[in-house]
Scaffold this motif. Structure first.
Motif, PDB file in Angstrom:
ATOM      1  N   ARG A 281      -1.259   0.670  12.991  1.00 36.61           N
ATOM      2  CA  ARG A 281      -1.719  -0.296  13.492  1.00 36.61           C
ATOM      3  C   ARG A 281      -2.984  -0.857  14.156  1.00 36.61           C
ATOM      4  O   ARG A 281      -3.568  -2.100  14.009  1.00 36.61           O
ATOM      5  CB  ARG A 281      -0.091  -0.921  14.701  1.00 36.61           C
TER       6      ARG A 281
ATOM      7  N   HIS B  98      -3.973 -11.063   4.183  1.00 36.54           N
ATOM      8  CA  HIS B  98      -2.886  -9.899   3.712  1.00 36.54           C
ATOM      9  C   HIS B  98      -2.790  -8.881   5.436  1.00 36.54           C
ATOM     10  O   HIS B  98      -1.617  -8.725   5.468  1.00 36.54           O
ATOM     11  CB  HIS B  98      -3.618  -9.189   2.712  1.00 36.54           C
TER      12      HIS B  98
ATOM     13  N   HIS C 184      -5.708   0.811  13.713  1.00 36.40           N
ATOM     14  CA  HIS C 184      -6.659   0.194  12.560  1.00 36.40           C
ATOM     15  C   HIS C 184      -6.706  -0.679  11.928  1.00 36.40           C
ATOM     16  O   HIS C 184      -7.821  -1.670  11.693  1.00 36.40           O
ATOM     17  CB  HIS C 184      -6.368   1.738  11.623  1.00 36.40           C
TER      18      HIS C 184
ATOM     19  N   ARG D 127       0.775  -1.342   0.110  1.00 33.13           N
ATOM     20  CA  ARG D 127      -0.145   0.028   0.277  1.00 33.13           C
ATOM     21  C   ARG D 127       0.798   1.351   0.127  1.00 33.13           C
ATOM     22  O   ARG D 127       1.920   1.627   1.012  1.00 33.13           O
ATOM     23  CB  ARG D 127      -0.878  -0.086   1.710  1.00 33.13           C
TER      24      ARG D 127
ATOM     25  N   ASP E 170       0.922  -7.086   6.029  1.00 35.52           N
ATOM     26  CA  ASP E 170       0.933  -5.505   6.871  1.00 35.52           C
ATOM     27  C   ASP E 170       1.568  -5.350   8.060  1.00 35.52           C
ATOM     28  O   ASP E 170       1.773  -5.052   7.927  1.00 35.52           O
ATOM     29  CB  ASP E 170      -0.371  -5.048   6.283  1.00 35.52           C
ATOM     30  N   LEU E 171       0.922  -6.229   9.274  1.00 38.78           N
ATOM     31  CA  LEU E 171       0.649  -5.943  10.710  1.00 38.78           C
ATOM     32  C   LEU E 171       2.767  -6.196  11.058  1.00 38.78           C
ATOM     33  O   LEU E 171       3.258  -5.750  11.244  1.00 38.78           O
ATOM     34  CB  LEU E 171      -0.212  -6.794  11.448  1.00 38.78           C
ATOM     35  N   ASP E 172       2.549  -7.467  10.079  1.00 37.54           N
ATOM     36  CA  ASP E 172       4.127  -7.628  10.286  1.00 37.54           C
ATOM     37  C   ASP E 172       5.068  -6.361   9.376  1.00 37.54           C
ATOM     38  O   ASP E 172       6.080  -6.544   9.708  1.00 37.54           O
ATOM     39  CB  ASP E 172       4.589  -8.740   9.022  1.00 37.54           C
TER      40      ASP E 172
ATOM     41  N   ALA F 248      -8.100 -11.827   3.225  1.00 36.09           N
ATOM     42  CA  ALA F 248      -7.888 -11.137   3.482  1.00 36.09           C
ATOM     43  C   ALA F 248      -7.210 -10.296   4.876  1.00 36.09           C
ATOM     44  O   ALA F 248      -6.432  -9.587   4.658  1.00 36.09           O
ATOM     45  CB  ALA F 248      -9.833 -10.168   3.381  1.00 36.09           C
TER      46      ALA F 248
ATOM     47  N   GLU G 159       5.829  -4.028  11.825  1.00 39.34           N
ATOM     48  CA  GLU G 159       6.694  -4.168  12.772  1.00 39.34           C
ATOM     49  C   GLU G 159       8.060  -4.478  12.629  1.00 39.34           C
ATOM     50  O   GLU G 159       9.021  -3.730  13.068  1.00 39.34           O
ATOM     51  CB  GLU G 159       6.255  -6.083  13.104  1.00 39.34           C
TER      52      GLU G 159
ATOM     53  N   GLN H 207      -2.763  -9.509   7.692  1.00 41.17           N
ATOM     54  CA  GLN H 207      -2.107  -9.848   9.110  1.00 41.17           C
ATOM     55  C   GLN H 207      -0.163 -10.104   8.098  1.00 41.17           C
ATOM     56  O   GLN H 207       0.569  -9.061   9.159  1.00 41.17           O
ATOM     57  CB  GLN H 207      -1.664 -11.541   8.872  1.00 41.17           C
TER      58      GLN H 207
END
Lengths: 247, 754, 168
Positions: free
Chosen positions: C118, C152, C120, C92, C156-158, C149, C161, C154
């Motif tokens: 995060r 994906h 969000h 993104r 993005d969260l990684d 979804a 991090e 997860q």
């Protein structure tokens, strides 16, 4: 003022590795209210496991304070911690850690018996829990005969056997596939709705998403602590919105 | 204990029934062996108990002129039953030209309820057979009588009567011959009347069985008062017991050694089983602690579980020992082990078991309560041993096995010790065996150069010497005399043996210093040195028959007699009045000569001949104990090994999968596993055998010194025996290691995340 | 939507409304319900490109209906679509722009940016979990989609991090 279920003051843990001090937790102030579900996130090595072990008295703190229900706990010795654990704290591990030699029923009854409940009372509690977790027919099975998800559900039942004030969980879904994760998630959600205080270390956003509050650790310190605000746009229709959400 | 703790203990026991059973059996085996050995020993060294119980003996025997009224005696306070009164008459037994005093006892053809002789050979008196008598066994042996043999007795009136031996019996009412004289023969009343028609020349003997043996002296006094002057002589059970008791110090020390060996082995078996179990259970223990089990609870659970197994084994062992001595050894053992040694064995083992369990339990209790991280076996660097194996280009399975053997230090050490200690004990046992063999085959090396002793009897000393030397098997005859010497400062006398001369010395086995070379020099046994607190080179003053004598002790000899409390001097050291003529001649036989044959030949010529008692004969019970202990120890070693391989396999589950993935064939995997265990076994067996061989001679010497014979008797097991033992042990161990290894190599081992 | 329709037509000829029904039946709620007008527009374009052709079928007491079928060219285009690998998702870039550019301008702290992002994402994750619970268990495509979804998200969260660790 309301006493929190658990809180820490400037909690520090320093490991000695080969003579060198390695700080794992560096001054954490955490407050967990009663009935709250707190998820602790952070990259591996950020000290989240060490933190939850210290909260459960499984590991000793180097300095700082731990308070459980308004009583200071960090100064307790090993035995006193053990007694505190059996009365007020339930613990769930990543690798389930059921006692292999004992049946599912015995595993679940063990904490109640340890807490001094009568065998009859322990059995009733176990029957209730296993029924809730849909495991009644597995009561006499050996843990090795169960799937990972079932084992973790048994471990959860064991942790809840004494109706603990706080449920501590260390990556409870870390070793499960997505279907089993979903089962365990649903259970956690349910016990939380019933008012159970939960502190959980997780790396799984699905699990963390259930929490009231997410605490993010980085390098042994809290870098973020806050509630998860609802999204502005709640999905109304169905799964079709997912595609839209993702654009 | 809490219900939760019980639950866990029960579940754990149920999960490993076989192992638990093995532990119980190991402990039970040790306790059984100890109890059996102790019972045999007690019976062997104190035959009185058995005889007295079997014969329902009388505690007190009264010798009176006339027969007392049994009813009066029975009415006495403390007396439960009365034997007799029997008529007893002195006579002279003539056999092979030799005359020996003998007491003839009248007895009925039906054995009495109290004071019953125990028939060992032949049969009891028969009213149809007036000429048949039953002879006391030790006396019969000494005079050379066998069932069916005949002899004659001369009564006090000079008449000779021919009698026949129909049976040999033993009795707990009279000591063994020659400690207790005169010898005894039981006859029917009719026979006695023929030999000694005059009632006035016989006496009456009456036995009293008491309610409480401790009241003996009280009852004796009462009886003497009651019978008012009629009592001529009284003998009590204490005197009989004392006369029967053998020198049991050596046996006692040996048994103590075996006891300690057994206890160490038991401790090791339990510690190994518990330690191994706790090691494999660390995760479970951590989980329990995370649930809220305290350290003390964990320790208590482990001690209760494993201690219960050990105590169960002890109980089973006590039961087994009792049953074995009661049924399997019913012929040899009459009385079960007295309670003091039984309690000592039971409590000693219990203590050892609890300590052995407590240590690993304590370690288990210290397990940190974080079970999350599964214990990964230490891996990575090759041990020095494995590098060496690589260097000399050994097959890969051997290298991997060598690596495995030493990765976990503590279990490796435990396994090695678990094999080494039993092996050491077995080697010591073999050393004892070798020592006994040396006693038997080379009596001259243990101070018994002379197999026979000849007393002139009715002949002159010179004739006796000549007759003895004339025998083809007799090599030498040494004149000897035994006198009691008074030592200043000692309340008791010391046996002084004047044997051989300065010019023609008796072949003493000198182990320290040298043999006497001159008059005024002497050699002594360890017992004497200890008794007088003297050392080699010291001078000692003695008084023999009123004549003072100063001797210098120049050497220490192995002295199997009199607890080693014997001083030996050349005959010419004594004053002629004490030395001449010599009381006896000690005969050294030709190598291979049969002492019994020589003895009967010489007896036929009117000589009084006695045969030396080889200490090995008295110690023969030890051999039984050795065999039993070796068996138990071997079982223990194997049990230890099984535990070790079970632990090892659990540790290796992951490695096995990797090894197979690396392309090792099942056979190679098996070889790897067997090498891993085998190396430790070889190390343990080698170390155990070496230590055992090194210490066995020393230990036996230590016992020898304690028993008075003196250091110098100890023998290490023969190299060939030792080699066979070592190879057998290694072979058996490899076989035991092979079974689980084979199973593991064949099994499909999934690569699991643990 | 071109190729979805083409794929349906390669199975059997159909008219526009039938196609709409088929799509709804296959994907259920996993896919936004298609607009009938949009379907006709797409079909028109496909016909213009020669990938489908239409035939008028007469109906009694109703207007004629247009039945579409797949041409050989259409079939070729379909094969090409199925055979070629699908492009992976893109990072993104809007958030990345914020992350890189915001500190330069002194508008915001990067740590704060990441934390907010995060939370969000976690809120979205919670919605997805709820959605999954509300969705009919038998609707496999829908659940697959939701799980996709989640994964994906997860990732993005990684990634967040990872960014945070890098900033440290």
């Amino acid at each position: 003022m309301n006493t929190p279920a658990m809180h820490t003051v400037n909690l520090v843990k320093i490991y000695q590795t080969g003579g060198l001090p390695v700080p794992a937790v560096r001054g954490i102030d955490l407050r967990v209210e009663r009935g709250e579900f707190v998820a602790i996130m952070g990259p591996s090595g950020s000290g989240k496991s060490t933190l939850i072990h210290m909260l459960g008295g499984l590991d000793t703190r180097t300095s700082g304070e731990i308070w459980v229900e308004g009583k200071r706990a960090d100064t307790l010795n090993e035995s006193a911690w053990a007694i505190l654990r059996r009365q007020k704290i339930g613990f769930v591990f990543q690798f389930f850690n059921l006692v292999d030699n004992m049946t599912v029923a015995d595993n679940v009854e063990l904490p109640a018996l340890l807490g001094g409940a009568s065998p009859k009372h322990a059995r009733e509690r176990r029957e209730y829990l296993l029924c809730e977790l849909n495991l009644t027919d597995k009561a006499d099975a050996a843990p090795a005969q169960l799937s990972g998800g079932e084992q973790q559900r048994v471990a959860l039942a064991r942790a809840l056997a004494n109706q603990p004030q706080v449920l501590l969980a260390d990556e409870p879904t870390g070793n499960l596939d997505s279907r089993n994760t979903r089962d365990v998630l649903r259970l956690l959600g349910e016990v939380h709705r019933q008012g159970q205080t939960i502190v959980m270390v997780t790396h799984d956003a699905r699990v963390a998403g259930l929490a009231d509050r997410v605490v993010t650790l980085l390098d042994g310190q809290i870098i973020d602590d806050g509630a998860i605000a609802p999204t502005r746009r709640r999905p109304k229709g169905g799964a079709g919105d997912v595609v839209e959400l993702r654009g | 204990m809490n219900t939760a703790e019980w639950r866990w203990v029960r579940a754990d026991l149920r999960a490993r029934r076989v192992q638990a059973l093995l532990t119980v059996l190991a402990v039970a085996g040790i306790v059984t062996a100890l109890i059996t050995a102790a019972t045999l020993l007690e019976d062997g060294t104190n035959p009185w108990r058995g005889l007295f119980t079997r014969g329902n003996g009388a505690h007190v025997w009264l010798h009176t002129k006339d027969a007392p009224d049994p009813a009066t005696l029975k009415a006495l306070d403390g007396v439960t039953d009365v034997a007799g009164p029997y008529r007893s008459a002195p006579a002279t037994l003539v056999q092979g030209g030799k005359k020996t005093p003998v007491a003839l006892w009248e007895m009925a053809a039906v054995l009495p309820a109290v004071g019953r002789p125990v028939v060992r050979e032949g049969r009891w008196l028969d009213p149809e057979d007036l000429g048949g008598v039953v002879v006391e066994r030790s006396f019969a042996r000494a005079v050379g009588l066998r069932p069916g043999g005949s002899f004659s007795v001369i009564g006090l009136n000079g008449a000779t009567h021919a009698l026949r031996v129909i049976g040999l019996a033993e009795s707990g009412d009279q000591g063994f011959y020659p400690e207790w004289t005169p010898g005894l023969a039981w006859t029917l009343a009719g026979t006695l009347d023929q030999v000694e028609p005059a009632l006035g020349r016989s006496e009456s003997v009456t036995g009293l069985r008491l309610a409480d043996p401790d009241d003996t002296s009280l009852v004796v006094q009462r009886t003497i008062t009651e019978l008012a002057g009629q009592v001529q002589r009284v003998s009590t059970w204490r005197e009989v017991q004392a006369s029967m008791e053998l020198d049991n110090r050596l046996l006692g020390v040996l048994l103590a050694l075996f006891g300690v060996a057994g206890l160490v082995a038991a401790a090791l078996a339990i510690a190994n089983a518990t330690g191994g179990r706790v090691l494999t259970q660390r995760r479970d223990i951590a989980t329990l602690k995370s649930l809220g089990f305290t350290r003390r609870q964990v320790v208590r659970m482990l001690v209760a579980e494993h201690g219960a197994l050990g105590l169960g084994g002890i109980a089973a062992g006590v039961l087994c020992g009792r049953l074995i001595t009661a049924y399997a050894l019913a012929e040899t053992v009459v009385v079960p082990l007295s309670s003091a040694p039984l309690l000592a064995i039971a409590f000693g083992t219990a203590l050892v078991v609890l300590v052995a369990v407590w240590l690993p339990a304590w370690r288990g209790g210290r397990t940190p309560p974080i079970p999350a991280a599964p214990v990964a076996p230490p891996r990575g660097h090759l041990s020095r041993m494995a590098r060496l194996a690589l260097l000399v280009r050994l097959p890969p399975a051997l290298v991997l096995g060598a690596r495995d053997a030493f990765t976990r230090r503590l279990p490796a050490l435990l396994t090695t010790f678990g094999v080494a200690i039993p092996m050491m004990m077995i080697t010591i046992g073999l050393g004892c065996w070798a020592t006994l063999d040396a006693f038997k085959s080379n009596p001259e090396q243990v101070g018994q150069a002379a197999a026979l002793t000849v007393r002139p009897g009715s002949l002159t000393a010179g004739d006796a010497n000549r007759l003895a030397l004339a025998d083809p098997d007799v090599v030498a005859a040494f004149p000897g005399t035994e006198v009691d010497a008074l030592v200043p400062g000692q309340t008791r006398t010391v046996r002084t043996r004047a044997l051989g001369t300065v010019t023609d010395p008796y072949p003493f086995s000198v182990v320290e210093g040298r043999l006497f070379r001159d008059r005024g020099e002497a050699v002594a046994g360890q017992g004497l040195l200890d008794l007088l607190h003297v050392r080699i080179g010291d001078r000692t003053r003695l008084t023999i028959g009123g004549t003072p004598l100063i001797v210098r002790i120049v050497g220490r000899v192995l002295e199997p007699e009199q607890d080693g409390e014997v001083l030996s001097v050349p005959l010419d050291t004594l004053a002629p009045k004490d030395a001449l003529p010599p009381q006896y001649y000690s005969l050294a036989l030709r190598k291979g000569g049969d002492p019994a044959a020589v003895r009967s030949r010489l007896q036929a010529q009117g000589l009084e001949v006695s045969q030396a008692v080889n200490p090995a004969d008295r110690l023969s019970v030890i051999r039984v104990i050795i065999v039993a202990l070796v068996a138990v120890l071997a079982l223990l070693g194997l049990a230890n090994l099984l535990t070790a391989s079970a632990v090892g396999l659990r540790d290796h589950a992951l490695d096995l999968a990797v090894l197979k993935a690396m392309g090792l064939t099942p056979r190679q995997v098996m070889a790897t596993l067997v090498t891993g265990t085998g190396l430790l076994v070889v190390l343990g067996v080698g170390a155990g055998a070496a230590t055992g061989a090194l210490v066995s001679a020393g230990l036996i010497d230590l016992q020898g010194a304690a028993s008075g014979i003196g250091a110098g008797i100890g023998r290490s097991p023969a190299p060939a025996t030792l080699l066979v033992a070592v190879l057998t042990a290694i072979g058996a161990a490899l076989l035991v290691a092979l079974i689980p290894a084979r199973k593991a190599a064949r099994a499909r081992v999934p690569v699991t995340s643990r | 939507m071109r190729l979805q329709l083409l794929a349906l037509l390669s199975k059997e000829p159909a008219h526009g409304y039938e196609l709409k029904q088929a799509l709804e039946q296959i994907f259920g709620t996993a896919y936004p319900s298609p607009n009938i007008g949009q379907i006709y527009v797409t079909l028109g374009r496909l016909e213009k490109d020669g990938l489908v052709r239409s035939v008028d079928v007469e109906q009694s007491n109703r207007p004629n209906k247009k039945v579409y079928y797949c041409t050989a060219e259409g079939r070729e285009a379909l094969d090409e679509w199925v055979d070629s690998a699908t492009e992976g998702p893109r990072v993104r870039d809007e958030f990345f722009m914020k992350l890189v550019l915001a500190p330069m301008t002194g508008i915001a702290d990067r740590m704060t940016l990441i934390n907010r992002q995060r939370r969000h994402y976690l809120a979205i994750m919670r919605d997805l979990v709820e959605l999954a619970q509300q969705t009919d268990q038998d609707n496999r495509p829908a659940h697959l989609l939701i799980e996709g979804a989640m994964l994906h998200l997860q990732a993005d969260l990684d990634w967040l991090e990872r960014c945070q660790e890098d900033l440290l």
